[in-house]
Design a protein around this motif. Structure first.
Motif, PDB file in Angstrom:
ATOM      1  N   ILE A   1     -15.448 113.751   8.217  1.00  0.00           N
ATOM      2  CA  ILE A   1     -14.887 113.928   9.550  1.00  0.00           C
ATOM      3  C   ILE A   1     -13.407 113.546   9.511  1.00  0.00           C
ATOM      4  O   ILE A   1     -12.545 114.290   9.975  1.00  0.00           O
ATOM      5  CB  ILE A   1     -15.665 113.086  10.580  1.00  0.00           C
ATOM      6  CG1 ILE A   1     -17.118 113.587  10.650  1.00  0.00           C
ATOM      7  CG2 ILE A   1     -14.990 113.160  11.947  1.00  0.00           C
ATOM      8  CD1 ILE A   1     -18.035 112.763  11.525  1.00  0.00           C
TER       9      ILE A   1
ATOM     10  N   ALA B   1     -22.880 111.333  12.707  1.00  0.00           N
ATOM     11  CA  ALA B   1     -21.717 111.312  11.795  1.00  0.00           C
ATOM     12  C   ALA B   1     -22.063 111.518  10.323  1.00  0.00           C
ATOM     13  O   ALA B   1     -21.184 111.587   9.490  1.00  0.00           O
ATOM     14  CB  ALA B   1     -20.891 110.039  11.952  1.00  0.00           C
TER      15      ALA B   1
ATOM     16  N   ARG C   1      -6.374 101.491   3.785  1.00  0.00           N
ATOM     17  CA  ARG C   1      -7.555 101.006   4.492  1.00  0.00           C
ATOM     18  C   ARG C   1      -7.782  99.516   4.216  1.00  0.00           C
ATOM     19  O   ARG C   1      -8.091  98.735   5.110  1.00  0.00           O
ATOM     20  CB  ARG C   1      -8.760 101.818   4.020  1.00  0.00           C
ATOM     21  CG  ARG C   1      -9.961 101.739   4.906  1.00  0.00           C
ATOM     22  CD  ARG C   1     -11.090 102.492   4.251  1.00  0.00           C
ATOM     23  NE  ARG C   1     -10.918 103.939   4.322  1.00  0.00           N
ATOM     24  CZ  ARG C   1     -11.524 104.709   5.203  1.00  0.00           C
ATOM     25  NH1 ARG C   1     -12.336 104.193   6.072  1.00  0.00           N
ATOM     26  NH2 ARG C   1     -11.333 105.994   5.221  1.00  0.00           N
TER      27      ARG C   1
ATOM     28  N   TRP D   1     -18.186 115.985  19.642  1.00  0.00           N
ATOM     29  CA  TRP D   1     -18.648 114.632  19.314  1.00  0.00           C
ATOM     30  C   TRP D   1     -17.483 113.728  18.948  1.00  0.00           C
ATOM     31  O   TRP D   1     -17.446 112.556  19.290  1.00  0.00           O
ATOM     32  CB  TRP D   1     -19.624 114.727  18.149  1.00  0.00           C
ATOM     33  CG  TRP D   1     -20.440 113.508  17.952  1.00  0.00           C
ATOM     34  CD1 TRP D   1     -21.559 113.157  18.658  1.00  0.00           C
ATOM     35  CD2 TRP D   1     -20.208 112.472  17.011  1.00  0.00           C
ATOM     36  NE1 TRP D   1     -22.038 111.963  18.190  1.00  0.00           N
ATOM     37  CE2 TRP D   1     -21.235 111.517  17.178  1.00  0.00           C
ATOM     38  CE3 TRP D   1     -19.245 112.252  16.032  1.00  0.00           C
ATOM     39  CZ2 TRP D   1     -21.325 110.375  16.417  1.00  0.00           C
ATOM     40  CZ3 TRP D   1     -19.327 111.114  15.269  1.00  0.00           C
ATOM     41  CH2 TRP D   1     -20.359 110.176  15.460  1.00  0.00           C
ATOM     42  N   GLN D   2     -16.522 114.311  18.259  1.00  0.00           N
ATOM     43  CA  GLN D   2     -15.335 113.563  17.851  1.00  0.00           C
ATOM     44  C   GLN D   2     -14.273 114.588  17.488  1.00  0.00           C
ATOM     45  O   GLN D   2     -14.602 115.700  17.069  1.00  0.00           O
ATOM     46  CB  GLN D   2     -15.670 112.701  16.631  1.00  0.00           C
ATOM     47  CG  GLN D   2     -14.660 111.632  16.297  1.00  0.00           C
ATOM     48  CD  GLN D   2     -15.104 110.755  15.128  1.00  0.00           C
ATOM     49  OE1 GLN D   2     -16.071 111.058  14.444  1.00  0.00           O
ATOM     50  NE2 GLN D   2     -14.392 109.671  14.897  1.00  0.00           N
TER      51      GLN D   2
ATOM     52  N   HIS E   1     -18.059  96.586   8.632  1.00  0.00           N
ATOM     53  CA  HIS E   1     -17.115  95.480   8.848  1.00  0.00           C
ATOM     54  C   HIS E   1     -17.747  94.290   9.539  1.00  0.00           C
ATOM     55  O   HIS E   1     -17.225  93.193   9.500  1.00  0.00           O
ATOM     56  CB  HIS E   1     -15.858  95.962   9.579  1.00  0.00           C
ATOM     57  CG  HIS E   1     -16.165  96.700  10.845  1.00  0.00           C
ATOM     58  ND1 HIS E   1     -16.356  96.060  12.020  1.00  0.00           N
ATOM     59  CD2 HIS E   1     -16.342  98.024  11.098  1.00  0.00           C
ATOM     60  CE1 HIS E   1     -16.629  96.954  12.964  1.00  0.00           C
ATOM     61  NE2 HIS E   1     -16.629  98.153  12.424  1.00  0.00           N
TER      62      HIS E   1
ATOM     63  N   LYS F   1     -21.302 102.763   4.109  1.00  0.00           N
ATOM     64  CA  LYS F   1     -20.002 102.098   4.169  1.00  0.00           C
ATOM     65  C   LYS F   1     -20.300 100.612   4.305  1.00  0.00           C
ATOM     66  O   LYS F   1     -21.225 100.231   5.002  1.00  0.00           O
ATOM     67  CB  LYS F   1     -19.240 102.538   5.422  1.00  0.00           C
ATOM     68  CG  LYS F   1     -18.754 103.947   5.340  1.00  0.00           C
ATOM     69  CD  LYS F   1     -17.547 104.124   6.259  1.00  0.00           C
ATOM     70  CE  LYS F   1     -17.095 105.548   6.240  1.00  0.00           C
ATOM     71  NZ  LYS F   1     -17.821 106.377   7.190  1.00  0.00           N
TER      72      LYS F   1
ATOM     73  N   PRO G   1     -16.190 108.285  19.176  1.00  0.00           N
ATOM     74  CA  PRO G   1     -16.054 107.179  18.220  1.00  0.00           C
ATOM     75  C   PRO G   1     -14.637 107.159  17.652  1.00  0.00           C
ATOM     76  O   PRO G   1     -14.018 108.216  17.501  1.00  0.00           O
ATOM     77  CB  PRO G   1     -17.041 107.530  17.101  1.00  0.00           C
ATOM     78  CG  PRO G   1     -17.860 108.659  17.591  1.00  0.00           C
ATOM     79  CD  PRO G   1     -17.181 109.277  18.753  1.00  0.00           C
TER      80      PRO G   1
ATOM     81  N   PRO H   1     -12.394 105.261  14.483  1.00  0.00           N
ATOM     82  CA  PRO H   1     -12.603 104.424  13.299  1.00  0.00           C
ATOM     83  C   PRO H   1     -11.894 103.081  13.407  1.00  0.00           C
ATOM     84  O   PRO H   1     -10.850 102.980  14.058  1.00  0.00           O
ATOM     85  CB  PRO H   1     -12.010 105.259  12.159  1.00  0.00           C
ATOM     86  CG  PRO H   1     -11.086 106.230  12.809  1.00  0.00           C
ATOM     87  CD  PRO H   1     -11.623 106.474  14.184  1.00  0.00           C
ATOM     88  N   GLY H   2     -12.449 102.085  12.752  1.00  0.00           N
ATOM     89  CA  GLY H   2     -11.850 100.742  12.731  1.00  0.00           C
ATOM     90  C   GLY H   2     -10.378 100.762  12.321  1.00  0.00           C
ATOM     91  O   GLY H   2      -9.534 100.162  12.998  1.00  0.00           O
ATOM     92  N   PRO H   3     -10.029 101.463  11.221  1.00  0.00           N
ATOM     93  CA  PRO H   3      -8.615 101.489  10.820  1.00  0.00           C
ATOM     94  C   PRO H   3      -7.765 102.406  11.709  1.00  0.00           C
ATOM     95  O   PRO H   3      -6.585 102.634  11.409  1.00  0.00           O
ATOM     96  CB  PRO H   3      -8.656 102.050   9.392  1.00  0.00           C
ATOM     97  CG  PRO H   3     -10.091 102.015   8.978  1.00  0.00           C
ATOM     98  CD  PRO H   3     -10.901 102.090  10.225  1.00  0.00           C
TER      99      PRO H   3
HETATM  100  P1  XMP Z   1     -16.361 110.304   7.750  1.00  0.00           P
HETATM  101  O1  XMP Z   1     -14.891 110.520   7.690  1.00  0.00           O
HETATM  102  O2  XMP Z   1     -16.874 109.458   6.623  1.00  0.00           O
HETATM  103  O3  XMP Z   1     -16.613 109.506   9.076  1.00  0.00           O
HETATM  104  O4  XMP Z   1     -17.113 111.604   7.857  1.00  0.00           O
HETATM  105  C1  XMP Z   1     -17.876 109.260   9.649  1.00  0.00           C
HETATM  106  C2  XMP Z   1     -17.673 108.438  10.911  1.00  0.00           C
HETATM  107  O5  XMP Z   1     -17.168 107.146  10.566  1.00  0.00           O
HETATM  108  C3  XMP Z   1     -15.909 106.919  11.158  1.00  0.00           C
HETATM  109  N1  XMP Z   1     -15.107 106.228  10.149  1.00  0.00           N
HETATM  110  C4  XMP Z   1     -14.866 104.912  10.136  1.00  0.00           C
HETATM  111  N2  XMP Z   1     -15.217 103.944  11.006  1.00  0.00           N
HETATM  112  N3  XMP Z   1     -14.104 102.353   9.677  1.00  0.00           N
HETATM  113  C5  XMP Z   1     -14.830 102.662  10.763  1.00  0.00           C
HETATM  114  O6  XMP Z   1     -15.132 101.773  11.557  1.00  0.00           O
HETATM  115  C6  XMP Z   1     -13.718 103.266   8.761  1.00  0.00           C
HETATM  116  O7  XMP Z   1     -13.047 102.944   7.785  1.00  0.00           O
HETATM  117  C7  XMP Z   1     -14.109 104.613   9.016  1.00  0.00           C
HETATM  118  N4  XMP Z   1     -13.920 105.779   8.348  1.00  0.00           N
HETATM  119  C8  XMP Z   1     -14.535 106.743   9.066  1.00  0.00           C
HETATM  120  C9  XMP Z   1     -15.370 108.288  11.496  1.00  0.00           C
HETATM  121  O8  XMP Z   1     -14.436 108.231  12.560  1.00  0.00           O
HETATM  122  C10 XMP Z   1     -16.635 109.029  11.852  1.00  0.00           C
HETATM  123  O9  XMP Z   1     -17.038 108.771  13.165  1.00  0.00           O
END
Ligand code: XMP
Length: 606
Positions: A603, A562, A301, A533-534, A351, A348, A396, A398-400
């Motif tokens: 997620i 989320a 990441r 949702w995802q 970014h 988090k 949605p 994720p950024g990575p």
């Molecule tokens: P998790 O996995 O924490 O994800 O339950 C919650 C929401 O965040 C998104 N996600 C990210 N989005 N950078 C992002 O921009 C990240 O590093 C990242 N990690 C998780 C995930 O897709 C979900 O919608």
């Protein structure tokens, strides 16, 4: 124009945002305040809502906040924790105990009180509290009660002082289970605070466009366009405000995008007429070489994030646009959650708020046209700007990107803690009639607010969906070291699951892209795309049989924001089609369905 505003004090991340969103849906602006914010930050607000809190207790002294809000001459309404705080502040009594959880009936004890105008004498409400208000201060009266305790005791569920304009609801009016909760919030906002409904997306669009013009002046703006909802709407707003000539867009293919995604993103901006300065950088090689040999998830990441900044800065220099203002699609919760570090459940580092960007914000070099808006509002704005439905209602991502969905391994089984699971899993097998196999790999989850990598358990067998969910709940609660369960849908029968040595490679990413595209197409074909949702599709370097290929995990979830999520059952026909299609991909030998809620699973898998 200035809008009448309600301040929502944030004692617990998601509740506060939910309340603020509900107020805004009524056409009144709502803003989040942190508990320690100074009194000046409330200047001009027409009313205050004190949100509930998942962790604080009004009984103890752990509830630290700026109590001088009570000196303000504006109406204040508290929910749950806020209700108890108001009762206590004005001389009432709060005790530990009297817990109520779930549905309850609110019996109103006053006739025609403005707070309950238009409601019946008994209203279904939703409760979630440990402490209770047992006595009221001199100015207060009971407005409604519940009698849902063990002995059917009388509980103060709604209280108020019309003289002081202070009110409290023990229940949560902001959740859907409080059927007429919205009406109660509306009554507070309009009848008690006297707000006018002026917050509409038509007006807001005009205001934002004006504001962008004022901020940017004669300059130009440069924006990173990922194709996500926020940056796309931000680009369209900038286009509307400044004209296409002064909007520079850069789309970077980091090699971790979905199948055909970059092409679609570029086509979308062309369709929106924002292609005067539409730049595209295929940086997949740069990312792949940076990720070469990187197995550890959090390092992956970081490498992706760092490489992104490098590529973006190099490209900006090349294009000679590093002096432009930087546009960002930051939305309201992004800015609030970063500030509210003390309490929000899961934080988090966003970014859009990394140090380089913070420094640019200080210098006034960043434009964030959506920074005051919630996601629903961003989508509404997007509709008004002619952005197509599919782009606005994308899941949605994720950024990575696929980087967090392509698990890697050095091939050595991770058996730490597996033996200790034996007795618990044996009991689960007996209870639920499913085989339960611990997997020698790890995925991330959240327990007690902390992210931790633990083992998934593979469930095999035919059981009703409710039994599967029950088994997951039991296993993740009772068996130490398990944060996730997956259900075997098809492919190799599990005999001796073992990890395969695998890193981030183009071939594996291509395979994941194909699998992901099949899953997404399947959801669309079955009319499930909008309901789900995802739905991450994860490629796990895990071979279930003696010899064979990797495993694909499908993770469809329902969620609101989320923070929490529940697994979705896929229709049998879709499962059959997915098995048929995904198992024919070369290198895939098994397909699993993730059946874990969040918490304890997250997620994503990394
Ligand atoms: P998790 O996995 O924490 O994800 O339950 C919650 C929401 O965040 C998104 N996600 C990210 N989005 N950078 C992002 O921009 C990240 O590093 C990242 N990690 C998780 C995930 O897709 C979900 O919608």
């Amino acid at each position: 124009m200035t809008h009448d505003t309600i301040a929502v004090i944030d004692f617990g991340g998601q509740y506060a945002h939910l309340i603020a969103t509900k107020v805004r849906r009524l056409g009144v602006r709502a803003e989040i305040r942190q508990p320690e914010d100074p009194l000046e930050s409330y200047e001009g607000v027409r009313g205050i809502v004190i949100s509930g809190s998942p962790s604080l207790s009004a009984y103890g002294e752990d509830s630290d906040y700026n109590r001088s809000i009570y000196d303000l001459d504006v109406p204040i309404l508290g929910f749950c924790f806020g209700h108890q705080e108001i009762a206590k502040h004005y001389g009432g009594t709060v005790v530990h105990g009297g817990r109520e959880w779930g549905h309850a009936e609110l019996h109103l004890t006053v006739d025609d009180h403005p707070l309950f105008r238009g409601l019946g004498p008994v209203e279904p409400v939703w409760m979630s509290h440990y402490d209770s208000v047992t006595a009221l201060g001199p100015d207060f009266e009971e407005l409604g009660y519940t009698s849902t305790g063990a002995g059917g005791e009388h509980r103060l569920a709604a209280i108020g002082s019309d003289r002081l304009r202070r009110y409290g609801f023990q229940y949560h009016p902001e959740v859907d289970d409080t059927v007429n909760g919205e009406r109660m919030i509306a009554n507070f906002v309009f009848e008690i605070c006297g707000c006018r409904a002026t917050w509409s997306m038509d007006g807001v669009l005009d205001e934002i466009v004006e504001e962008v013009r004022r901020r940017v002046g004669e300059r130009s703006v440069f924006l990173l366009a990922s194709g996500g909802v926020d940056s796309t709407v931000a680009a369209a707003v900038l286009g509307r405000a400044l004209g296409p000539e002064r909007v520079h867009l850069l789309h970077i293919d980091n090699g971790l995008m979905r199948k055909d995604e970059s092409r679609q993103v570029l086509a979308l901006f062309e369709r929106l007429g924002l292609d005067r300065h539409l730049h595209f950088e295929d940086a997949s090689e740069t990312f792949l070489s940076a990720l070469d040999g990187v197995i550890e998830p959090e390092r992956k990441r970081r490498v992706i994030g760092d490489t992104f900044v490098e590529v973006f800065q190099r490209k900006a220099r090349e294009l000679g646009i590093e002096d432009h203002l930087l546009g960002q699609g930051t939305i309201y919760p992004d800015t609030v959650e970063t500030g509210g570090t003390k309490r929000a459940d899961v934080i988090k580092t966003h970014h859009n708020r990394v140090p380089v960007i913070e420094a640019m914000i200080e210098q006034g070099r960043v434009v964030e046209p959506l920074a005051d808006l919630y996601k629903v509002e961003v989508r509404e704005l997007g509709e008004r700007l002619g952005i197509p439905h599919e782009a606005l209602w994308r899941h949605p991502f994720p950024g990575p990107g696929l980087g967090v969905r392509l698990l890697c391994s050095n091939g050595v089984p991770d058996r730490d803690g597996l033996d200790a699971m034996g007795p618990g899993l044996a009991e689960a097998e007996a209870r639920f009639g499913l085989r339960a196999l611990p997997l020698p790999i790890r995925s991330v989850g959240v327990k007690a607010d902390l992210r931790a990598y633990e083992h998934p358990v593979l469930l095999v067998g035919d059981a009703p969906w409710a039994t599967v969910l029950e088994a997951v709940g039991w296993i993740t609660a009772q068996v130490p070291g398990v944060n996730r369960c997956v259900l075997h849908l098809g492919g190799d029968a599990p005999t001796e699951p073992r990890p395969l040595a695998a890193g981030v490679t183009r071939a594996r990413l291509d395979l994941l892209r194909e699998a992901d595209a099949l899953v997404m197409d399947g959801l669309r074909r079955h009319g499930l795309y909008d309901e789900v949702w995802q739905c991450p599709t994860v490629l796990v370097p895990l071979c279930l049989g003696a010899d064979g290929g990797e495993t694909v995990v499908v993770r469809p979830i329902r969620s609101q924001r989320a923070m929490t999520a529940t697994p979705v059952r896929l229709p049998d026909a879709l499962v059959e089609e997915l098995l048929r299609d995904v198992l024919t991909l070369p290198g895939v030998s098994a397909v699993l369905l993730d059946v874990t809620s969040k918490p304890p699973g997250t997620i994503e898998w990394e």
